[in-house]
Design a protein around this motif. Structure first.
Motif, PDB file in Angstrom:
ATOM      1  N   SER A   1       1.938   6.111 -14.866  1.00 36.20           N
ATOM      2  CA  SER A   1       0.816   5.725 -15.705  1.00 36.20           C
ATOM      3  C   SER A   1       0.741   6.617 -16.936  1.00 36.20           C
ATOM      4  CB  SER A   1      -0.484   5.818 -14.913  1.00 36.20           C
ATOM      5  OG  SER A   1      -1.570   5.501 -15.740  1.00 36.20           O
TER       6      SER A   1
ATOM      7  N   ASN B   1      -8.109   1.221 -11.136  1.00 38.91           N
ATOM      8  CA  ASN B   1      -8.090   2.660 -11.449  1.00 38.91           C
ATOM      9  C   ASN B   1      -7.909   3.509 -10.194  1.00 38.91           C
ATOM     10  OD1 ASN B   1      -8.341   2.317 -14.198  1.00 38.91           O
ATOM     11  ND2 ASN B   1     -10.563   2.556 -14.198  1.00 38.91           N
TER      12      ASN B   1
ATOM     13  N   SER C   1      -4.808  12.847 -17.922  1.00 38.48           N
ATOM     14  CA  SER C   1      -5.547  13.411 -16.812  1.00 38.48           C
ATOM     15  C   SER C   1      -6.942  13.860 -17.298  1.00 38.48           C
ATOM     16  CB  SER C   1      -4.795  14.595 -16.204  1.00 38.48           C
ATOM     17  OG  SER C   1      -4.696  15.627 -17.157  1.00 38.48           O
ATOM     18  N   TYR C   2      -7.788  14.098 -16.361  1.00 38.31           N
ATOM     19  CA  TYR C   2      -9.183  14.401 -16.660  1.00 38.31           C
ATOM     20  C   TYR C   2      -9.343  15.585 -17.581  1.00 38.31           C
ATOM     21  CZ  TYR C   2     -13.964  15.888 -15.959  1.00 38.31           C
ATOM     22  OH  TYR C   2     -15.250  16.295 -16.165  1.00 38.31           O
TER      23      TYR C   2
ATOM     24  N   THR D   1      -7.997   6.236   2.044  1.00 37.79           N
ATOM     25  CA  THR D   1      -7.327   6.737   0.842  1.00 37.79           C
ATOM     26  C   THR D   1      -7.890   6.042  -0.392  1.00 37.79           C
ATOM     27  OG1 THR D   1      -5.598   5.063   0.885  1.00 37.79           O
ATOM     28  CG2 THR D   1      -5.202   7.091   2.167  1.00 37.79           C
ATOM     29  N   LEU D   2      -7.557   6.585  -1.557  1.00 41.63           N
ATOM     30  CA  LEU D   2      -8.000   5.960  -2.802  1.00 41.63           C
ATOM     31  C   LEU D   2      -7.405   4.565  -2.955  1.00 41.63           C
ATOM     32  CD1 LEU D   2      -7.891   8.873  -5.409  1.00 41.63           C
ATOM     33  CD2 LEU D   2      -9.877   7.864  -4.306  1.00 41.63           C
ATOM     34  N   GLU D   3      -6.170   4.394  -2.508  1.00 47.65           N
ATOM     35  CA  GLU D   3      -5.536   3.080  -2.597  1.00 47.65           C
ATOM     36  C   GLU D   3      -6.264   2.063  -1.714  1.00 47.65           C
ATOM     37  OE1 GLU D   3      -1.175   0.954  -2.250  1.00 47.65           O
ATOM     38  OE2 GLU D   3      -1.348   3.118  -1.956  1.00 47.65           O
TER      39      GLU D   3
ATOM     40  N   GLU E   1      -4.243   3.175  -8.932  1.00 45.54           N
ATOM     41  CA  GLU E   1      -3.267   3.815  -9.809  1.00 45.54           C
ATOM     42  C   GLU E   1      -3.612   5.267 -10.126  1.00 45.54           C
ATOM     43  OE1 GLU E   1      -3.408   1.243 -13.150  1.00 45.54           O
ATOM     44  OE2 GLU E   1      -2.604  -0.458 -12.041  1.00 45.54           O
ATOM     45  N   TYR E   2      -4.564   5.856  -9.417  1.00 39.75           N
ATOM     46  CA  TYR E   2      -5.042   7.196  -9.754  1.00 39.75           C
ATOM     47  C   TYR E   2      -3.928   8.239  -9.720  1.00 39.75           C
ATOM     48  CZ  TYR E   2      -8.037  11.287  -9.887  1.00 39.75           C
ATOM     49  OH  TYR E   2      -8.633  12.459 -10.255  1.00 39.75           O
ATOM     50  N   TYR E   3      -3.074   8.183  -8.714  1.00 40.98           N
ATOM     51  CA  TYR E   3      -2.014   9.185  -8.576  1.00 40.98           C
ATOM     52  C   TYR E   3      -0.663   8.690  -9.088  1.00 40.98           C
ATOM     53  CZ  TYR E   3      -5.168  11.950  -5.731  1.00 40.98           C
ATOM     54  OH  TYR E   3      -6.225  12.695  -5.285  1.00 40.98           O
ATOM     55  N   ASP E   4      -0.651   7.578  -9.758  1.00 40.68           N
ATOM     56  CA  ASP E   4       0.596   6.999 -10.256  1.00 40.68           C
ATOM     57  C   ASP E   4       1.159   7.852 -11.391  1.00 40.68           C
ATOM     58  OD1 ASP E   4       2.707   5.363 -10.804  1.00 40.68           O
ATOM     59  OD2 ASP E   4       1.512   3.755 -11.683  1.00 40.68           O
ATOM     60  N   LYS E   5       2.332   8.409 -11.184  1.00 36.84           N
ATOM     61  CA  LYS E   5       2.958   9.286 -12.189  1.00 36.84           C
ATOM     62  C   LYS E   5       3.452   8.488 -13.389  1.00 36.84           C
ATOM     63  CE  LYS E   5       2.830  13.047  -9.677  1.00 36.84           C
ATOM     64  NZ  LYS E   5       1.872  14.050  -9.907  1.00 36.84           N
TER      65      LYS E   5
END
Length: 79
Positions: free
Chosen positions: A68, A59, A72-73, A2-4, A62-66
């Motif tokens: 934050s 980064n 968005s991109y 996963t990203l985490e 915390e990419y999917y952290d709501k």
């Protein structure tokens, strides 16, 4: 992976680089002239690598952290 998990791997690498920075800093005590210049250059590079690796790790984690407040991109695009 996963990203985490990937982010945590980056943070571990950042810690490893910190260790390298500490060992190179210890070499500065007995160095002079060109050797000191080369050690300082390596330290500059290692510090930049550590910073970039640490930022990338955070980064990714915390990419999917709501919570934050990052944009968005595609939030800057107009429809």
């Amino acid at each position: 992976m996963t990203l985490e998990q990937l982010g945590n791997e980056y943070l571990k690498q950042a810690e490893d680089i910190k260790g390298m920075i500490e060992s190179f800093s210890a070499l500065k005590k007995g160095a002079s002239g060109i050797e000191l210049y080369e050690i300082n250059n390596r330290l500059t590079i290692l510090r930049e690598m550590e910073r970039d690796t640490r930022i990338t790790g955070h980064n990714l984690i915390e990419y999917y952290d709501k919570k934050s407040n990052k944009k968005s991109y595609r939030s800057h695009c107009c429809n």
